[in-house]
Design an enzyme around this catalytic site. Structure first.
Site, PDB file in Angstrom:
ATOM      1  N   LYS A 217      91.044  26.846  22.941  1.00 28.11           N
ATOM      2  CA  LYS A 217      91.693  27.036  24.247  1.00 28.11           C
ATOM      3  C   LYS A 217      90.652  27.306  25.328  1.00 28.11           C
ATOM      4  CE  LYS A 217      94.440  30.506  26.721  1.00 28.11           C
ATOM      5  NZ  LYS A 217      95.416  29.651  27.409  1.00 28.11           N
TER       6      LYS A 217
ATOM      7  N   ILE B  95     112.248  28.462  38.559  1.00 30.31           N
ATOM      8  CA  ILE B  95     112.785  28.831  37.250  1.00 30.31           C
ATOM      9  C   ILE B  95     112.528  30.304  36.925  1.00 30.31           C
ATOM     10  CG2 ILE B  95     112.753  28.272  34.786  1.00 30.31           C
ATOM     11  CD1 ILE B  95     113.969  26.134  36.643  1.00 30.31           C
TER      12      ILE B  95
ATOM     13  N   SER C 147     109.042  32.396  36.713  1.00 29.59           N
ATOM     14  CA  SER C 147     107.700  32.970  36.731  1.00 29.59           C
ATOM     15  C   SER C 147     106.826  32.322  37.789  1.00 29.59           C
ATOM     16  CB  SER C 147     107.051  32.809  35.356  1.00 29.59           C
ATOM     17  OG  SER C 147     106.974  31.441  34.997  1.00 29.59           O
TER      18      SER C 147
ATOM     19  N   ARG D 237      97.709  25.714  25.524  1.00 34.39           N
ATOM     20  CA  ARG D 237      98.744  26.741  25.694  1.00 34.39           C
ATOM     21  C   ARG D 237      99.077  27.361  24.345  1.00 34.39           C
ATOM     22  NH1 ARG D 237     101.622  30.729  27.687  1.00 34.39           N
ATOM     23  NH2 ARG D 237     103.860  30.463  27.778  1.00 34.39           N
ATOM     24  N   CYS D 238      98.950  28.674  24.264  1.00 29.12           N
ATOM     25  CA  CYS D 238      99.243  29.405  23.026  1.00 29.12           C
ATOM     26  C   CYS D 238     100.296  30.475  23.304  1.00 29.12           C
ATOM     27  CB  CYS D 238      97.986  30.080  22.483  1.00 29.12           C
ATOM     28  SG  CYS D 238      96.642  28.947  22.126  1.00 29.12           S
TER      29      CYS D 238
ATOM     30  N   ASP E  75     117.610  32.661  30.117  1.00 35.61           N
ATOM     31  CA  ASP E  75     116.905  31.453  29.684  1.00 35.61           C
ATOM     32  C   ASP E  75     117.128  31.173  28.207  1.00 35.61           C
ATOM     33  OD1 ASP E  75     115.819  30.786  32.123  1.00 35.61           O
ATOM     34  OD2 ASP E  75     114.009  31.961  31.834  1.00 35.61           O
TER      35      ASP E  75
ATOM     36  N   CYS F 269     114.358  23.891  28.101  1.00 35.61           N
ATOM     37  CA  CYS F 269     113.145  23.085  28.183  1.00 35.61           C
ATOM     38  C   CYS F 269     113.366  21.739  27.512  1.00 35.61           C
ATOM     39  CB  CYS F 269     111.980  23.827  27.524  1.00 35.61           C
ATOM     40  SG  CYS F 269     111.427  25.266  28.480  1.00 35.61           S
TER      41      CYS F 269
ATOM     42  N   HIS G 114     103.816  21.021  34.089  1.00 39.25           N
ATOM     43  CA  HIS G 114     102.823  21.031  33.022  1.00 39.25           C
ATOM     44  C   HIS G 114     101.578  20.245  33.400  1.00 39.25           C
ATOM     45  CE1 HIS G 114     106.676  21.958  31.053  1.00 39.25           C
ATOM     46  NE2 HIS G 114     105.948  22.756  30.319  1.00 39.25           N
TER      47      HIS G 114
END
Length: 748
Positions: free
Chosen positions: A17, A425, A427, A509-510, A593, A637, A688
């Site tokens: 990452k 959405i 955040s 992304r983790c 969500d 999603c 993304h």
């Protein structure tokens, strides 16, 4: 000797990452990135040193489906002007004016794969450099490599046909390229083992390609490879019947999530093929019950000779954290109950020793330790909660008091939002400063006063920015939250957390899934403080933001000693209490969500109704407490909605937001086709990708949406939360979103 399907690639401390993000930020060179990857592969192979083979090509800089598309030369037209890593990462993340390929979930996991785009008109150019380099690396280190390769049927079935080409023609076109790839691999070695991963077979019979399975794998076997075809995540009895009649050498089956695979044992035995028995859990993190595993192996070996059985993981260990070695803060008892990827390899070695040789001086001590830990877990008083169990015995409310058609009128009057209301959405960017603030507070390096001052400052700026650009419904930005599931798990009883239990979600992304080890309850309010603070800053409505019970369940490592449905109901009761507190605190819109609702679906059609029933019930247990004038939103999603649209209707959320930007309005059409009456917020740009959408792009996207649903039914929002983006990307993107919406309103 045992074997694993695959190993995690992100690194024990997320080294991949960090290297990827440094490379994307031009802080390190391509050579540096390749060196980092090489070091990780070497380390990961070292853990597999006691196996006959180590897994090669399970490693990826982004995603294995993307890797195979790149190796085949299945490059979408818009990317063909690029090459090398610029091309590779461009397909995954978007580049300049070229929109990234779609991403979606890898079966029913939280891992996302990049969706290849195929056409029968494509001309493919094969590139085996990646496999070639990794194969040679492993050989140079003294290992015997097993090449992991996504199977032809899985690759084509999970890809997107981008024109009017038929599946048949696309399949034949890709098959020819795939066979060329295999022919090129023959130059690597005189004796190559290839593990063809075909999880698509676990979905059951598919008329598009089942008649081709035997012929395709016979042709592959004739190329001289030692050939294993492995499936996972469910049983694949139909395909196993066919594969048993083919010329391949071995079949890999998941006996943990596909117990019906036991019915295929006689068929495999008659074929004389080697069985790669998936008996160590590649998807969950509980220590293996070796006695239970030996019982399972006894059933298997009653049908198949032991010398024809090779023990394996149920699937790739990609879906588990790396190792417990870095865990220093977790309760020692709870930690002893866990097993991550490195430990699972050790379990596999122990199990194989016991299975092949029985208890002996070399394995007796480890066997006794395993038995003692499992006994301790079963008898622990920390797991049960009488109050929770009593609650579940009572009748649970699962319906709103007023039907949608009536309550939406009340909500419009109460909330007074315009046509095509704009929102996000939930955040906002998780900046380095924000992460440092949370970490410093967690480490007790700053006081609670300093921490709350920093959180308030962030919320102040978020609210001010949203008001400045003219968003209609605001959010507080979630600066206090490390993760949408972990945050809630930290405040619910029954959860424990790892320090370094990272699992790859997509690319760099983790996520660090919480661990549910005991009965779940909500001791006190979880979101009231910051929701009400944000609302106090503005006259506009600020949404309360919650994660739904099904998503908390599906994005956690869940205890395996009671049904998942029961755990989900426990969580649902806690979320219901939170919704009631929020609405009583004058929070008028509450978003629950369910990003992972679709993710939990069983692969086999015959199991879907059972899952839908309890998952739907749990969501409604959470939300039925909402007053008629309290508007409930939910978010989902990456999903295909065609097969679950009735269930989405039954959720009875007042507004649902969905990810659609990478697929135009295709995903939305099903909502119109079924006459979906609730309000919908289809994503108008892809979060993304680091690309900043222009106002014109968003106008075009909104017009596409209006071709499908009326403006009275639509909300305008990004695809998903903005936590992974940077402010310099978010601010212009949201400004363009608001301006585009105003343009549409004025010109509609």
């Amino acid at each position: 000797m045992g074997i694993i399907v695959g190993f995690p690639r992100i690194g024990e401390h997320r080294e991949l990452k960090k290297s990827l993000e440094s490379f994307w930020s031009n802080k390190i060179s391509e050579k540096d990135l390749e060196q980092s990857a090489k070091e990780l592969r070497s380390k990961h192979w070292s853990y597999q040193k006691n196996f006959e083979y180590v897994s090669v090509n399970d490693f990826s800089l982004y995603d294995n489906m993307l890797d195979l598309a790149y190796m085949l030369g299945a490059i979408p037209q818009r990317f063909r002007k690029f090459e090398g890593l610029e091309l590779y990462f461009g397909m995954a993340r978007g580049i300049k004016d070229s929109v990234a390929c779609e991403m979606t979930k890898w079966f029913n996991t939280n891992y996302h794969y990049v969706v290849p785009e195929l056409s029968a008109k494509d001309n493919y150019n094969i590139n085996i450099t990646k496999i070639q380099n990794e194969y040679k690396e492993a050989k140079s280190l003294g290992y015997r490599p097993k090449i992991n390769l996504i199977g032809l049927f899985t690759f084509v079935s999970l890809s997107k046909i981008v024109d009017d080409s038929s599946f048949e023609n696309v399949f034949e076109n890709v098959k020819n390229a795939y066979f060329k790839l295999l022919d090129n691999l023959k130059s690597l070695d005189s004796s190559i083992l290839i593990q063809f991963e075909e999880p698509i077979f676990a979905r059951g019979e598919d008329k598009r390609f089942y008649s081709k399975i035997k012929d395709v794998y016979n042709q592959i076997a004739k190329k001289g490879f030692k050939t294993i075809v492995t499936t996972y995540f469910e049983h694949s009895t139909e395909a196993t019947e066919i594969l048993s009649q083919s010329d391949i050498d071995g079949i890999g089956l998941d006996f943990l999530y596909g117990d019906k695979n036991l019915t295929s044992l006689e068929t495999i035995a008659k074929s004389g093929k080697t069985l790669y028995a998936g008996v160590i859990d590649g998807r969950n993190i509980w220590i293996a019950d070796i006695d239970a595993k030996l019982e399972l192996l006894q059933k298997i070996s009653s049908k198949i000779p032991k010398d024809k059985i090779i023990l394996s993981s149920s699937c790739s260990l990609l879906h588990t954290p790396f190792s417990k070695d870095s865990e220093t803060k977790m309760n020692a008892q709870a930690l002893s109950w866990l097993s991550f990827a490195k430990e699972k390899i050790q379990e596999l070695e122990l199990l194989e020793s016991l299975f092949k040789n029985g208890i002996n001086p070399s394995n007796e001590e480890k066997y006794k330790q395993n038995k003692a830990i499992n006994d301790d877990r079963k008898k622990s008083s920390k797991i049960g909660d009488v109050n929770v169990q009593e609650k579940l015995k009572k009748p649970l409310k699962t319906n709103r008091e007023v039907a949608f058609k009536e309550r939406i009128k009340l909500q419009h009057k109460e909330l007074n939002y315009p046509l095509l209301p704009t929102t996000t959405i939930g955040s906002f960017p998780q900046t380095p400063e924000l992460r440092a603030l949370r970490q410093n507070f967690k480490k007790e390096q700053i006081s609670i006063e300093e921490y709350e001052k920093g959180i308030k400052h962030y919320i102040n700026e978020c609210v001010a920015f949203q008001e400045e650009i003219g968003l209609d419904v605001l959010v507080h930005g979630e600066p206090e939250r490390n993760d949408m599931v972990e945050y809630f798990g930290e405040q619910l009883k029954g959860f424990v957390f790892s320090e370094n239990g990272w699992v790859q979600s997509y690319g760099s992304r983790c996520v660090k899934p919480p661990i549910i080890y005991a009965d779940v309850s909500r001791p006190s309010p979880m979101t009231i403080k910051w929701a009400t603070y944000a609302q106090s800053l503005t006259k506009k409505i600020v949404k309360g933001m919650l994660t739904g019970p099904v998503t908390i369940l599906n994005w956690s490592f869940v205890r395996d000693d009671i049904p998942r449905s029961e755990v989900c109901k426990q969580i649902a009761l806690g979320i219901a209490d939170e919704i009631d507190d929020l609405q009583n605190a004058n929070i008028k819109i509450i978003q629950v969500d369910e990003a992972a609702f679709k993710e939990g679906y069983p692969l086999r059609k015959e199991n879907i109704k059972t899952y839908e029933k309890w998952a739907l019930e749990c969501f409604k247990i959470s939300t039925s407490i909402a007053k008629p004038q309290t508007q409930i939103h939910t978010h989902m999603c990456y999903s295909e909605f065609n097969d679950i649209i009735k269930t989405i209707e039954d959720l009875d959320a007042d507004v649902i937001s969905i990810e659609t930007a990478r697929s135009g309005n295709e995903l939305l059409k099903i909502f119109a086709q079924v006459g979906y009456s609730h309000e919908v917020g289809p994503g108008v740009y892809d979060i993304h990708s680091p690309r900043i959408p222009t106002q014109e792009e968003i106008i075009h996207q909104i017009k596409l949406l209006l071709e499908v649903l009326p403006k009275e039914q639509l909300w305008i929002n990004p695809d998903c939360g903005l936590k992974t983006r940077k402010w310099e990307e978010v601010k212009p993107s949201l400004k363009n979103l608001v301006l585009a919406t105003k343009h549409i309103r004025e010109n509609a």
